[in-house]
Scaffold this motif. Structure first.
Motif, PDB file in Angstrom:
ATOM      1  N   UNK A 246       1.113   4.244  -2.946  1.00 47.92           N
ATOM      2  CA  UNK A 246       0.998   5.688  -2.718  1.00 47.92           C
ATOM      3  C   UNK A 246       2.172   6.428  -3.334  1.00 47.92           C
ATOM      4  N   UNK A 247       3.385   5.925  -3.075  1.00 50.78           N
ATOM      5  CA  UNK A 247       4.593   6.574  -3.579  1.00 50.78           C
ATOM      6  C   UNK A 247       4.609   6.574  -5.101  1.00 50.78           C
ATOM      7  N   UNK A 248       4.319   5.424  -5.691  1.00 48.96           N
ATOM      8  CA  UNK A 248       4.346   5.315  -7.150  1.00 48.96           C
ATOM      9  C   UNK A 248       3.261   6.184  -7.791  1.00 48.96           C
ATOM     10  N   UNK A 249       2.072   6.239  -7.167  1.00 49.08           N
ATOM     11  CA  UNK A 249       1.001   7.092  -7.697  1.00 49.08           C
ATOM     12  C   UNK A 249       1.421   8.559  -7.691  1.00 49.08           C
ATOM     13  N   UNK A 250       2.075   8.976  -6.616  1.00 50.58           N
ATOM     14  CA  UNK A 250       2.534  10.367  -6.532  1.00 50.58           C
ATOM     15  C   UNK A 250       3.562  10.665  -7.623  1.00 50.58           C
ATOM     16  N   UNK A 251       4.450   9.711  -7.879  1.00 46.72           N
ATOM     17  CA  UNK A 251       5.487   9.906  -8.891  1.00 46.72           C
ATOM     18  C   UNK A 251       4.922   9.827 -10.311  1.00 46.72           C
ATOM     19  N   UNK A 252       3.809   9.132 -10.476  1.00 50.16           N
ATOM     20  CA  UNK A 252       3.226   8.949 -11.804  1.00 50.16           C
ATOM     21  C   UNK A 252       2.294  10.094 -12.197  1.00 50.16           C
ATOM     22  N   UNK A 253       2.189  11.114 -11.369  1.00 51.28           N
ATOM     23  CA  UNK A 253       1.302  12.234 -11.673  1.00 51.28           C
ATOM     24  C   UNK A 253       1.666  12.817 -13.032  1.00 51.28           C
ATOM     25  N   UNK A 254       0.659  13.018 -13.863  1.00 49.66           N
ATOM     26  CA  UNK A 254       0.881  13.605 -15.184  1.00 49.66           C
ATOM     27  C   UNK A 254       1.064  12.568 -16.279  1.00 49.66           C
ATOM     28  N   UNK A 255       1.337  11.315 -15.935  1.00 46.12           N
ATOM     29  CA  UNK A 255       1.490  10.273 -16.946  1.00 46.12           C
ATOM     30  C   UNK A 255       0.123   9.671 -17.234  1.00 46.12           C
TER      31      UNK A 255
ATOM     32  N   UNK B  76       0.832  -1.201   0.000  1.00 43.15           N
ATOM     33  CA  UNK B  76       0.000   0.000   0.000  1.00 43.15           C
ATOM     34  C   UNK B  76       0.872   1.260   0.000  1.00 43.15           C
ATOM     35  N   UNK B  77       1.960   1.252   0.787  1.00 42.19           N
ATOM     36  CA  UNK B  77       2.863   2.402   0.824  1.00 42.19           C
ATOM     37  C   UNK B  77       3.547   2.581  -0.523  1.00 42.19           C
ATOM     38  N   UNK B  78       3.938   1.457  -1.145  1.00 44.92           N
ATOM     39  CA  UNK B  78       4.544   1.524  -2.480  1.00 44.92           C
ATOM     40  C   UNK B  78       3.571   2.146  -3.470  1.00 44.92           C
TER      41      UNK B  78
ATOM     42  N   UNK C 127       1.890   5.490 -18.168  1.00 36.50           N
ATOM     43  CA  UNK C 127       1.599   5.338 -16.735  1.00 36.50           C
ATOM     44  C   UNK C 127       1.620   3.869 -16.329  1.00 36.50           C
ATOM     45  N   UNK C 128       1.006   3.031 -17.162  1.00 33.63           N
ATOM     46  CA  UNK C 128       0.928   1.607 -16.874  1.00 33.63           C
ATOM     47  C   UNK C 128       2.330   1.003 -16.772  1.00 33.63           C
ATOM     48  N   UNK C 129       3.205   1.346 -17.728  1.00 35.28           N
ATOM     49  CA  UNK C 129       4.573   0.828 -17.723  1.00 35.28           C
ATOM     50  C   UNK C 129       5.344   1.356 -16.512  1.00 35.28           C
ATOM     51  N   UNK C 130       5.135   2.654 -16.197  1.00 35.63           N
ATOM     52  CA  UNK C 130       5.828   3.234 -15.053  1.00 35.63           C
ATOM     53  C   UNK C 130       5.390   2.570 -13.753  1.00 35.63           C
ATOM     54  N   UNK C 131       4.092   2.383 -13.582  1.00 42.62           N
ATOM     55  CA  UNK C 131       3.568   1.771 -12.348  1.00 42.62           C
ATOM     56  C   UNK C 131       4.067   0.340 -12.195  1.00 42.62           C
ATOM     57  N   UNK C 132       4.112  -0.383 -13.302  1.00 45.16           N
ATOM     58  CA  UNK C 132       4.603  -1.765 -13.241  1.00 45.16           C
ATOM     59  C   UNK C 132       6.065  -1.779 -12.789  1.00 45.16           C
ATOM     60  N   UNK C 133       6.853  -0.903 -13.361  1.00 37.66           N
ATOM     61  CA  UNK C 133       8.282  -0.810 -13.023  1.00 37.66           C
ATOM     62  C   UNK C 133       8.464  -0.357 -11.561  1.00 37.66           C
ATOM     63  N   UNK C 134       7.712   0.658 -11.172  1.00 37.44           N
ATOM     64  CA  UNK C 134       7.845   1.228  -9.831  1.00 37.44           C
ATOM     65  C   UNK C 134       7.437   0.230  -8.754  1.00 37.44           C
ATOM     66  N   UNK C 135       6.327  -0.463  -8.964  1.00 36.17           N
ATOM     67  CA  UNK C 135       5.831  -1.405  -7.965  1.00 36.17           C
ATOM     68  C   UNK C 135       6.680  -2.672  -7.866  1.00 36.17           C
ATOM     69  N   UNK C 136       7.406  -2.995  -8.927  1.00 38.61           N
ATOM     70  CA  UNK C 136       8.226  -4.201  -8.890  1.00 38.61           C
ATOM     71  C   UNK C 136       9.600  -3.948  -8.278  1.00 38.61           C
ATOM     72  N   UNK C 137       9.993  -2.677  -8.143  1.00 36.70           N
ATOM     73  CA  UNK C 137      11.278  -2.351  -7.503  1.00 36.70           C
ATOM     74  C   UNK C 137      11.237  -2.751  -6.046  1.00 36.70           C
TER      75      UNK C 137
END
Length: 104
Positions: A79-88, A75-77, A93-103
């Protein structure tokens, strides 16, 4: 009658002694070590053969170290990834979220 009474007085303490006999108290259960005691044990083992001021300084440093930060929850991940994905949007956005959440 006096002899019977005297005999009863002599025998009565023998009959009553098992009632008043004390049994051994059960041994207290060992307490679980608390966090500070566990930390002390670990630091003590790491101190090894250090002596004097060197050991004192090492133990102070070791015992004051804070535990490593806990791994963030999903859940914390999110929130962080959603904040970073703002504007995508869309596939970006989908590719960024997948990458961010898998880190990790």
């Amino acid at each position: 009658m006096k002899k019977a009474f005297a005999a009863l007085l002599l025998v009565s303490p023998l009959l009553a002694s098992p009632v008043f006999a004390q049994t051994a108290a059960p041994a207290p259960a060992p307490k679980a070590a608390n966090a500070q005691q566990s930390k002390m044990g670990v630091c003590n083992a790491q101190a090894g053969s250090k002596k004097g001021d060197d050991r004192k300084a090492f133990m102070k440093e070791c015992l004051s170290n804070k535990p490593a930060a806990a791994k963030p929850t999903q859940q914390e991940k999110m929130k962080t990834c959603n904040a970073q994905a703002a504007g995508k949007k869309g596939d970006d956005r989908k590719a960024f979220m997948k990458s961010c959440l898998s880190n990790k």
